[in-house]
Scaffold this active site. Structure first.
Site, mmCIF file in Angstrom:
data_model
loop_
_atom_site.group_PDB
_atom_site.id
_atom_site.type_symbol
_atom_site.label_atom_id
_atom_site.label_comp_id
_atom_site.label_asym_id
_atom_site.label_seq_id
_atom_site.Cartn_x
_atom_site.Cartn_y
_atom_site.Cartn_z
ATOM 1 N N LYS A 1 0.835 -1.208 0.000
ATOM 2 C CA LYS A 1 0.000 0.000 0.000
ATOM 3 C C LYS A 1 0.870 1.259 0.000
ATOM 4 O O LYS A 1 2.093 1.181 0.207
ATOM 5 C CB LYS A 1 -0.945 -0.055 1.205
ATOM 6 N N TYR B 1 -12.560 -2.889 -3.134
ATOM 7 C CA TYR B 1 -13.126 -2.739 -1.790
ATOM 8 C C TYR B 1 -14.648 -2.647 -1.791
ATOM 9 O O TYR B 1 -15.236 -2.106 -0.856
ATOM 10 C CB TYR B 1 -12.493 -1.525 -1.101
ATOM 11 N N ASN C 1 -2.042 0.320 6.853
ATOM 12 C CA ASN C 1 -1.616 -1.003 7.319
ATOM 13 C C ASN C 1 -0.741 -1.765 6.315
ATOM 14 O O ASN C 1 -0.749 -2.996 6.287
ATOM 15 C CB ASN C 1 -2.809 -1.824 7.828
ATOM 16 N N HIS D 1 -1.921 -5.321 1.358
ATOM 17 C CA HIS D 1 -3.191 -5.999 1.092
ATOM 18 C C HIS D 1 -2.899 -7.419 0.624
ATOM 19 O O HIS D 1 -1.913 -7.649 -0.071
ATOM 20 C CB HIS D 1 -3.961 -5.262 -0.019
ATOM 21 N N GLU E 1 -9.587 -10.200 -7.846
ATOM 22 C CA GLU E 1 -8.676 -9.071 -7.673
ATOM 23 C C GLU E 1 -7.570 -9.055 -8.737
ATOM 24 O O GLU E 1 -7.166 -7.994 -9.203
ATOM 25 C CB GLU E 1 -8.096 -9.101 -6.247
HETATM 26 P P1 IDP Z 1 -7.842 -7.075 5.404
HETATM 27 O O1 IDP Z 1 -7.099 -6.034 4.600
HETATM 28 O O2 IDP Z 1 -6.984 -7.640 6.497
HETATM 29 O O3 IDP Z 1 -8.487 -8.137 4.549
HETATM 30 P P2 IDP Z 1 -10.494 -5.930 5.756
HETATM 31 O O4 IDP Z 1 -11.370 -6.084 6.953
HETATM 32 O O5 IDP Z 1 -10.895 -6.642 4.491
HETATM 33 O O6 IDP Z 1 -9.014 -6.310 6.188
HETATM 34 O O7 IDP Z 1 -10.409 -4.369 5.454
HETATM 35 C C1 IDP Z 1 -9.850 -3.905 4.260
HETATM 36 C C2 IDP Z 1 -8.997 -2.701 4.551
HETATM 37 O O8 IDP Z 1 -9.821 -1.636 5.015
HETATM 38 C C3 IDP Z 1 -7.967 -2.904 5.663
HETATM 39 O O9 IDP Z 1 -6.784 -3.500 5.211
HETATM 40 C C4 IDP Z 1 -7.726 -1.479 6.127
HETATM 41 O O10 IDP Z 1 -6.868 -0.790 5.211
HETATM 42 C C5 IDP Z 1 -9.110 -0.866 5.991
HETATM 43 N N1 IDP Z 1 -9.856 -0.920 7.243
HETATM 44 C C6 IDP Z 1 -10.579 -1.963 7.736
HETATM 45 N N2 IDP Z 1 -11.160 -1.644 8.900
HETATM 46 C C7 IDP Z 1 -10.808 -0.365 9.143
HETATM 47 C C8 IDP Z 1 -11.100 0.556 10.238
HETATM 48 O O11 IDP Z 1 -11.795 0.240 11.184
HETATM 49 N N3 IDP Z 1 -10.530 1.803 10.129
HETATM 50 C C9 IDP Z 1 -9.757 2.187 9.085
HETATM 51 N N4 IDP Z 1 -9.469 1.359 8.059
HETATM 52 C C10 IDP Z 1 -9.981 0.108 8.093
#
Ligand code: IDP
Ligand code: MG
Length: 134
Positions: free
Chosen positions: A11, A51, A114, A117, A128
């Site tokens: 990312k 997303y 984070n 992905h 994807e």
């Molecule tokens: P993942 O990336 O581990 O699969 P997901 O729940 O699919 O996690 O969420 C997708 C992305 O959305 C996360 O990687 C993160 O960047 C963002 N995200 C998810 N939950 C939150 C939140 O509560 N606050 C801010 N960003 C979030």
């Protein structure tokens, strides 16, 4: 364990903070193969398609602007059980909770940035890969 392909993406914060080499190294060291790799921007269309499941959630708008905010590294990664292996190397979604030694645990601090992905299933991976490498 079945041979699989997964989609992973370093990312914008991971690229900006200079972690491309280290992250690719971790995947290769684990025995996974980098099949395709491209540095570039995510378009608005790609971000929304990737997303789609999160549309309407409180963090959705921030997530879309973050993922389109700077260059990313798009990768197709293959190997036995590649989907789960990739997710295990990445660590928990929230870097604050991700274990040390995982990519998010080592290079991230907050949920909004984070680092990486990775597809959550073989079906998501197929979808994807089409979004990012048509
Ligand atoms: P993942 O990336 O581990 O699969 P997901 O729940 O699919 O996690 O969420 C997708 C992305 O959305 C996360 O990687 C993160 O960047 C963002 N995200 C998810 N939950 C939150 C939140 O509560 N606050 C801010 N960003 C979030
Ligand atoms: Mg997910």
């Amino acid at each position: 364990m079945a041979e699989e392909k997964t989609y992973s993406m370093i990312k914008p914060d991971g690229v900006r903070n200079g972690h491309i080499g280290e992250i690719v190294n971790r995947f290769e060291r684990a025995g996974l193969k980098i099949e395709r790799m491209e540095l570039g921007m995510v378009t608005m269309e790609q971000a929304k398609a990737n997303y789609a499941e999160h549309e309407g959630k409180p963090f959705y708008d921030g997530l879309i602007s973050y993922i389109t905010s700077g260059p990313v590294v798009k990768m197709v990664i293959s190997g036995a059980g590649a989907v789960a292996k990739c997710r295990s190397l990445m660590g928990a979604t929230n870097p604050a909770e991700a274990a040390p030694g995982t990519i998010r645990g080592d290079f991230g601090l907050i949920m909004d940035e984070n680092v990486i992905h990775g597809s959550d299933s073989v079906e998501s991976a197929e979808r994807e890969i089409k979004i990012f490498f048509n």
